[in-house]
Design an enzyme around this catalytic site. Structure first.
Site, mmCIF file in Angstrom:
data_model
loop_
_atom_site.group_PDB
_atom_site.id
_atom_site.type_symbol
_atom_site.label_atom_id
_atom_site.label_comp_id
_atom_site.label_asym_id
_atom_site.label_seq_id
_atom_site.Cartn_x
_atom_site.Cartn_y
_atom_site.Cartn_z
ATOM 1 N N GLY A 229 2.755 0.380 2.375
ATOM 2 C CA GLY A 229 3.990 0.388 1.609
ATOM 3 C C GLY A 229 3.803 1.095 0.279
ATOM 4 N N CYS A 257 -3.580 -0.062 3.976
ATOM 5 C CA CYS A 257 -3.044 0.535 2.759
ATOM 6 C C CYS A 257 -2.612 -0.532 1.744
ATOM 7 C CB CYS A 257 -1.920 1.498 3.117
ATOM 8 S SG CYS A 257 -1.516 2.670 1.807
ATOM 9 N N GLN A 261 -4.818 -3.691 -0.058
ATOM 10 C CA GLN A 261 -4.881 -4.026 -1.475
ATOM 11 C C GLN A 261 -4.462 -5.477 -1.717
ATOM 12 O OE1 GLN A 261 -2.255 -1.018 -2.979
ATOM 13 N NE2 GLN A 261 -3.578 0.649 -2.284
ATOM 14 N N ASN A 299 -2.777 8.137 2.370
ATOM 15 C CA ASN A 299 -1.615 8.241 1.479
ATOM 16 C C ASN A 299 -1.610 7.028 0.558
ATOM 17 O OD1 ASN A 299 0.850 8.299 0.197
ATOM 18 N ND2 ASN A 299 1.990 7.634 2.001
ATOM 19 N N GLY A 301 -1.953 5.804 -3.901
ATOM 20 C CA GLY A 301 -2.179 6.119 -5.300
ATOM 21 C C GLY A 301 -2.858 4.996 -6.048
ATOM 22 N N PHE A 302 -3.131 3.880 -5.323
ATOM 23 C CA PHE A 302 -3.841 2.741 -5.900
ATOM 24 C C PHE A 302 -5.065 2.450 -5.047
ATOM 25 C CE2 PHE A 302 0.410 2.441 -7.491
ATOM 26 C CZ PHE A 302 0.292 1.888 -8.769
ATOM 27 N N HIS A 343 -5.025 5.324 7.021
ATOM 28 C CA HIS A 343 -4.033 5.099 8.076
ATOM 29 C C HIS A 343 -4.601 5.381 9.466
ATOM 30 C CE1 HIS A 343 -0.369 4.343 5.690
ATOM 31 N NE2 HIS A 343 -1.040 5.001 4.759
ATOM 32 N N GLU A 345 -3.419 4.579 12.249
ATOM 33 C CA GLU A 345 -2.391 4.899 13.252
ATOM 34 C C GLU A 345 -2.202 6.402 13.391
ATOM 35 O OE1 GLU A 345 -0.266 5.225 9.445
ATOM 36 O OE2 GLU A 345 -1.702 3.790 10.268
#
Length: 370
Positions: A229, A257, A261, A299, A301-302, A343, A345
Site C-alpha cells: 500500500g 511491502c 513494514q 516499489n 519509499g520507506f 513484490h 507477485e
C-alpha cells in the site's frame, strides 16, 4: 487516435527547480511526490498499482504507450498514479491483443501526462536531491500559481494513504472450496497478489485496512496476509496493534511491502523514509537463508531500520538489497511470520520470488496438520 497539437507543460519541484515538456493532450494540473521507475515494460501494472497513489510517475524508459493497454494487465480497479512524466508518448500501439491506446485510457480518467521531457536530467536531479513533491501543469497556469498550489501539498513523510485505497467493504476472491482460507488486510492490495494466492488453492477474504482481529477471525482463516500500500506506515497505529494481535494467534502470517513494514513496527522496529526509494523490476536481492540471489520487482519509499532488526532478539533478516544493503525481508524466529519489502507477485517483473507464496501455503498446511 492521432493527436498532434501539444501545449507547453511545466514541472515544478518543491525546491523551486523547473523542467519543461509538452502536454500529451489532456489539460489539467496535478500534484504529488515525483518518483521514478526504471522498468522498461509493465507500465499499465505500474499505473494501476495502489502503492503509487499520491505519486507522479517519472518513467525512465524511452517509450510509453507503444503496446497499448490490456484488460488483464491491471493491478486494481483503475489508475492510481497522480500523473505521468515521460520522454516519448506513443499515441498508436502495435500489439494486436491491446484493446485501447494509452491516450484513450488516460483521457477517460482525465490523467495529466507530460512528454518530451529531458527525463535523464530529471531522474539525475531526483537521484541527487531526493524524491520530493511536485506539481505538473498543462493548462497554462503561471509559476506563481503553481507555487501556491504546491505549497499546500502534504509531505509523504508522516502521510497516511492506505485508507484512501483500501476496500470499503470486505469481498471474496478465488474458489470457496479451496483448501486454505486467507484473511487479507487491504492497504492497497494488488490484484496479482490475489491471483497468486488463488492459484495455490487459497480462498481469500479481503478486509478493509482497519478491520479488527475479530472481523478477520469471523472468516476462520488458516493464515493472514498484510498487503502492500501507499504512504507512511507509522501513522497506522491502530493497524500496528491489529498486527500484534494477528501475530499472537500463532497462525501463519505473510506481509508484502507496507505489510512488511507494519509487521516490523508491531515488533518495535522502526521505519524511515528513504532518500529515493526502490522502484523498478530489476532490483537484486540476496536471500540470506538460501544464499541465492533474486531479481525482483520493487516499489517503496520507506524501509525498515536495519540496525534495529539486527539487535532484535526475536526477528532476523532473511533478505537484503544488494545495492544498498537495506532490509528486504524479515521473519520471526518463534512463529510462522515472515515478510518482504519487494513484490514477489511479479506484476510487473521477474518470477524469481514467487516461491514465497509457496512458503506461506506450506506454513498453513503444516499448521492445519499439527
Amino acid at each position: 487516435m492521432k493527436y498532434t497539437s501539444k501545449d507547453k507543460a511545466i514541472i515544478l519541484l518543491s525546491d523551486g527547480t523547473i523542467f519543461y515538456g509538452k502536454s500529451v493532450g489532456i489539460k489539467g494540473t496535478t500534484t504529488g511526490e515525483i518518483c521514478f521507475n526504471t522498468g522498461v515494460t509493465g507500465y499499465q501494472e505500474i499505473f494501476t498499482d495502489p502503492s503509487y497513489f499520491g505519486q507522479i510517475m517519472l518513467a525512465t524508459t524511452a517509450h510509453i504507450g507503444n503496446y497499448g493497454v490490456h484488460e488483464d494487465e491491471v493491478d486494481s480497479d483503475g489508475i492510481k498514479i497522480s500523473g505521468l512524466v515521460c520522454k516519448n508518448f506513443s499515441y498508436n500501439f502495435s500489439r494486436p491483443a491491446a484493446y485501447s491506446s494509452l491516450y484513450d485510457y488516460f483521457e477517460k480518467k482525465n490523467l495529466v501526462a507530460v512528454s518530451d521531457v529531458d527525463t535523464r536530467a530529471l531522474v539525475s536531479y531526483i537521484r541527487d536531491n531526493g524524491a520530493m513533491n511536485a506539481v505538473v501543469s498543462t493548462d497554462g497556469k503561471t509559476i506563481e500559481e503553481l507555487k501556491a498550489i504546491l505549497a499546500a501539498v502534504p509531505n509523504m513523510n508522516g502521510l497516511e494513504l492506505a485508507s484512501a485505497v483500501s476496500t470499503k467493504d470486505a469481498y471474496f476472491y478465488g474458489d470457496e472450496n479451496a483448501t486454505y482460507k486467507v484473511a487479507a488486510l487491504d492497504f492497497g492490495i494488488k490484484t496479482n497478489i490475489l491471483r497468486c494466492l488463488a492459484a495455490r488453492d487459497c480462498y481469500v477474504k479481503v478486509f478493509p485496512y482497519n478491520a479488527t482481529l475479530e472481523d478477520l477471525n469471523s472468516f476462520n482463516p488458516d493464515g493472514y496476509f498484510l498487503s502492500n500500500g501507499p504512504g507512511d506506515p507509522q501513522p497506522l497505529t491502530g493497524v500496528i496493534e491489529t498486527a500484534k494481535d494477528i501475530i499472537a494467534t500463532n497462525k501463519p502470517v505473510f506481509g508484502i511491502c507496507l505489510g512488511h513494514q507494519l509487521i516490523a513496527l508491531s515488533q518495535g522496529i522502526n521505519t524511515y523514509k528513504m532518500f529515493n526509494g526502490h522502484r523498478g523490476i530489476n532490483h537484486p536481492i540476496m536471500n540470506a537463508i538460501s544464499g541465492k540471489g533474486e531479481i525482483t520487482s520493487q516499489n517503496h519509499g520507506f524501509a525498515v531500520v536495519r540496525e534495529e532488526v539486527e539487535n532484535h532478539p526475536n526477528v532476523e533478516i532473511t533478505h537484503y538489497h544488494l545495492n544498498d544493503n537495506t532490509v528486504a525481508g524479515i521473519r520471526l524466529k518463534d512463529k510462522q511470520v515472515f515478510s518482504v519489502q519487494y513484490h514477489p507477485e511479479s506484476s510487473p517483473g521477474p518470477n524469481d520470488s514467487k516461491y514465497l507464496f509457496d512458503e506461506f501455503v506450506a506454513n498453513m498446511k503444516s499448521t492445519k496438520e499439527a
